[in-house]
Enzyme design. Structure first.
Site, PDB file in Angstrom:
ATOM      1  N   GLY A  74       0.810  -1.221   0.000  1.00 55.12           N
ATOM      2  CA  GLY A  74       0.000   0.000   0.000  1.00 55.12           C
ATOM      3  C   GLY A  74       0.840   1.266   0.000  1.00 55.12           C
ATOM      4  O   GLY A  74       0.607   2.192  -0.795  1.00 55.12           O
ATOM      5  N   ASN A 109      -9.244   4.145   7.444  1.00 55.22           N
ATOM      6  CA  ASN A 109      -8.787   2.985   8.207  1.00 55.22           C
ATOM      7  C   ASN A 109      -9.132   3.081   9.684  1.00 55.22           C
ATOM      8  O   ASN A 109      -9.349   2.062  10.337  1.00 55.22           O
ATOM      9  CB  ASN A 109      -7.278   2.791   8.032  1.00 55.22           C
ATOM     10  CG  ASN A 109      -6.507   4.080   8.199  1.00 55.22           C
ATOM     11  OD1 ASN A 109      -6.760   5.062   7.494  1.00 55.22           O
ATOM     12  ND2 ASN A 109      -5.587   4.116   9.135  1.00 55.22           N
ATOM     13  N   ALA A 146      -2.609  -6.187  -0.751  1.00 55.54           N
ATOM     14  CA  ALA A 146      -3.188  -7.526  -0.630  1.00 55.54           C
ATOM     15  C   ALA A 146      -3.447  -7.987   0.798  1.00 55.54           C
ATOM     16  O   ALA A 146      -4.397  -8.716   1.045  1.00 55.54           O
ATOM     17  CB  ALA A 146      -2.249  -8.529  -1.308  1.00 55.54           C
ATOM     18  N   THR A 189      13.512  -6.806  -9.393  1.00 57.33           N
ATOM     19  CA  THR A 189      12.995  -8.133  -9.737  1.00 57.33           C
ATOM     20  C   THR A 189      11.663  -8.364  -9.024  1.00 57.33           C
ATOM     21  O   THR A 189      11.529  -8.116  -7.827  1.00 57.33           O
ATOM     22  CB  THR A 189      14.022  -9.209  -9.314  1.00 57.33           C
ATOM     23  OG1 THR A 189      15.236  -8.928 -10.018  1.00 57.33           O
ATOM     24  CG2 THR A 189      13.536 -10.613  -9.658  1.00 57.33           C
ATOM     25  N   CYS A 210       0.837   1.439  12.573  1.00 56.03           N
ATOM     26  CA  CYS A 210       2.196   1.923  12.813  1.00 56.03           C
ATOM     27  C   CYS A 210       2.265   2.828  14.030  1.00 56.03           C
ATOM     28  O   CYS A 210       3.316   2.976  14.615  1.00 56.03           O
ATOM     29  CB  CYS A 210       2.723   2.649  11.583  1.00 56.03           C
ATOM     30  SG  CYS A 210       1.567   3.809  10.914  1.00 56.03           S
TER      31      CYS A 210
HETATM   32  C1  PLP Z   1      -5.878   3.434   4.222  1.00 54.93           C
HETATM   33  C2  PLP Z   1      -4.489   2.878   4.217  1.00 54.93           C
HETATM   34  N1  PLP Z   1      -3.580   3.380   3.362  1.00 54.93           N
HETATM   35  C3  PLP Z   1      -2.328   2.909   3.318  1.00 54.93           C
HETATM   36  C4  PLP Z   1      -1.904   1.898   4.145  1.00 54.93           C
HETATM   37  C5  PLP Z   1      -0.485   1.404   4.053  1.00 54.93           C
HETATM   38  O1  PLP Z   1      -0.416   0.078   3.661  1.00 54.93           O
HETATM   39  P1  PLP Z   1       0.904  -0.799   3.947  1.00 54.93           P
HETATM   40  O2  PLP Z   1       1.231  -0.604   5.392  1.00 54.93           O
HETATM   41  O3  PLP Z   1       0.512  -2.172   3.631  1.00 54.93           O
HETATM   42  O4  PLP Z   1       1.978  -0.272   3.094  1.00 54.93           O
HETATM   43  C6  PLP Z   1      -2.804   1.356   5.069  1.00 54.93           C
HETATM   44  C7  PLP Z   1      -2.394   0.294   6.020  1.00 54.93           C
HETATM   45  O5  PLP Z   1      -2.792   0.306   7.178  1.00 54.93           O
HETATM   46  C8  PLP Z   1      -4.138   1.858   5.107  1.00 54.93           C
HETATM   47  O6  PLP Z   1      -5.042   1.390   5.965  1.00 54.93           O
END
Ligand code: PLP
Length: 385
Positions: A71, A152, A202, A239, A328
């Site tokens: 993401g 989120n 994913a 790759t 995070c």
């Molecule tokens: C709305 C949203 N955007 C971006 C991300 C970032 O995804 P990733 O941590 O898999 O790179 C997240 C992951 O929590 C998310 O919920």
């Protein structure tokens, strides 16, 4: 101790069929897809096939798919890749104040290092952006708008198709971070977002970690942010992570048209948690109570005179996995910028708890959590008698 996992917006377990779909890339097709010999070419065939199946499911062209490491890379590629390419046309970007850090931070980077100006739009009391605010924020030098499909932390669904149409009318590119949407709500075609760029990853819907994609509507070609080889049509060097890409493709084919999350059922069960929150003095549900306005697997609340760490630790002690919003920032007391954007004080932004239900959640688990919650909150507030 029994584990009750209610953190499906953070990540989901790998689906058994997805795991199986990844296997050929560990076994017979372990070659480098860029190699000219037959070992490499058998890996190349699987890579091409994965891209075609993803494109057929999303109803777009295979060349419009750029596979990424997840993401954050997808959102960075959309924002940095397009902004740098279009900087001679203008240096103004519009985003919402409730975007994930994977969008906010690249925007801030562009402002601090590349002379861009960013308008961060406010949201209403449930965390929703108004299309009218987008319209009013357009400037002659606006090149890009980025609004997430679903939040989120709160699950709030944004009016992305309406915003996308507005952007198209004004000749401005539109990116949507749809990372929380995919696999939860059904999607017929990626065009439904009315976006030029769409980010997906994913592991939010039973695929592997380290796999994502950016849809870039033809003829868009974001400047690469990873430089080196000519992979992904010269848009992303490195790759290819074939096992992860095969898993991503299988998760998309299985769960994008018919979501992995049983949302109608989860919505009913979420109401039990909302009732429990409502029964607790000092706790307030935040987000949209309308089940159509929210990813209704998501229940978020704030607690007066407490903090996320005390609440999450209290829950964890009895086996319940929850989150303070974005994964995070759990483990630290970083206040939620989403809660702040609702106009709440810092003390509330430090006291967010998010439950997010998923495919393996059971009614029994939800009932247990709803029962436990008042006690855990009382303990965390130091008010347990
Ligand atoms: C709305 C949203 N955007 C971006 C991300 C970032 O995804 P990733 O941590 O898999 O790179 C997240 C992951 O929590 C998310 O919920």
């Amino acid at each position: 101790m029994r584990t009750i996992y209610l953190d499906y917006n953070a990540t989901t377990p790998l689906d058994a069929r997805v795991r199986e779909a990844m296997q050929p890339a560990f076994d017979e097709a372990w070659g480098n897809p860029s190699s000219v010999h037959h070992v490499g070419q058998s890996a190349r065939a699987l890579l091409d096939d994965a891209r075609e199946r993803v494109a057929a499911t999303l109803k777009c062209k295979p060349s419009e798919i750029i596979f990424t490491s997840g993401g954050s890379e997808s959102t960075n590629l959309a924002l940095l890749g397009m902004a740098r390419q279009l900087r001679s046309h203008g240096r103004h970007i519009i985003a919402s104040a409730v975007e994930h850090d994977a969008v906010l931070h690249p925007c801030e980077y562009l402002a601090n290092n590349d002379g861009f100006e960013i308008t961060f739009l406010p949201v209403d009391s449930v965390g929703r952006v108004s299309p009218n605010d987008v319209r009013e924020a357009f400037r002659k030098d606006t090149i890009l708008v980025s609004i997430m499909a679903a939040n989120n932390e709160l699950g709030t669904i944004q009016p992305v198709a309406e915003i996308g149409a507005l952007c198209a009318e004004n000749g401005v590119l539109f990116h949507t971070d749809a990372i929380q949407w995919f696999g939860k709500l059904p999607l017929v075609s990626v065009a439904d977002f009315q976006a030029d760029l769409v980010s997906l990853c994913a592991h939010k819907f039973h695929g592997p970690k380290g796999a994502g994609l950016l849809y870039a509507k033809s003829p868009l070609n974001p400047d690469p942010i990873l430089h080196g080889g000519a992979h992904e049509n010269e848009r992303r060097a490195g790759t290819e992570n074939l096992p992860a890409i095969l898993g991503l493709a299988d998760a998309i084919v299985q769960f994008v048209p018919s979501p992995a999350f049983p949302m109608a059922q989860l919505g009913e069960w979420s109401n039990l948690l909302i009732d429990s929150v409502d029964s607790i003095e000092g706790a307030s549900f935040i987000g949209d109570r309308d089940p159509n306005g929210r990813l209704n697997n998501t229940v978020s609340f704030i607690v007066e005179d407490s903090d996320s760490i005390a609440l999450l630790s209290g829950l964890d002690l009895v086996g319940i996995c929850a989150s303070s919003g974005s994964a995070c920032s759990s483990g630290s007391v970083t206040p939620s910028h989403v809660v702040k954007a609702l106009g709440a004080p810092d003390s509330s932004a430090n006291a967010l708890v998010r439950f997010s239900l998923g495919r393996e959640t059971s009614l029994e688990e939800v009932k247990l959590v709803a029962d436990f919650l008042p006690r855990v909150v009382a303990q965390a507030r130091g008010t347990n008698k």
